[in-house]
Design a protein around this motif. Structure first.
Motif: not given
Length: 104
Positions: A7, A22, A46, A61
């Motif tokens: 991420q 986020r 996410d 995601e």
């Protein structure tokens, strides 16, 4: 590699193309034992935000090499796509860039 690390790589890689947020989704227990839910829909992606070139919304995601999406995540992405958002599942920064550029 942990999804959290992927991420972070994606967030940095997308910065020239998009404004990225986020989402911390789920529940957690406070130090005094209370259970707190974030209030976002089950399956919320996410990472989300808007593409700088045109303001189009996106939802990504993030999964590691072994991760699988849940039925809730699949449904969320499907509903966002129905509403003309850019959606996808990314396992790397390169995949996320292709999603934002709508090359996948």
């Amino acid at each position: 590699m942990r999804e959290k690390d992927i991420q972070n790589e994606i967030r940095l890689a997308l910065s020239p193309y998009a404004i990225v947020f986020r989402a911390n989704v789920g529940t957690f227990v406070t130090s005094d034992g209370r259970v707190v839910a974030t209030g976002l829909p089950k399956g919320f992606s996410d990472l989300f935000g808007v593409r700088k070139s045109d303001g189009k919304a996106f939802f990504i995601e993030v999964k590691n090499e072994k991760g699988k999406t849940s039925k809730y995540q699949d449904n969320f992405l499907k509903q966002m796509k129905k509403n003309n958002a850019i959606v996808g599942v990314a396992r790397s920064a390169e995949q996320a860039i292709r999603i934002i550029k709508e090359e996948l």
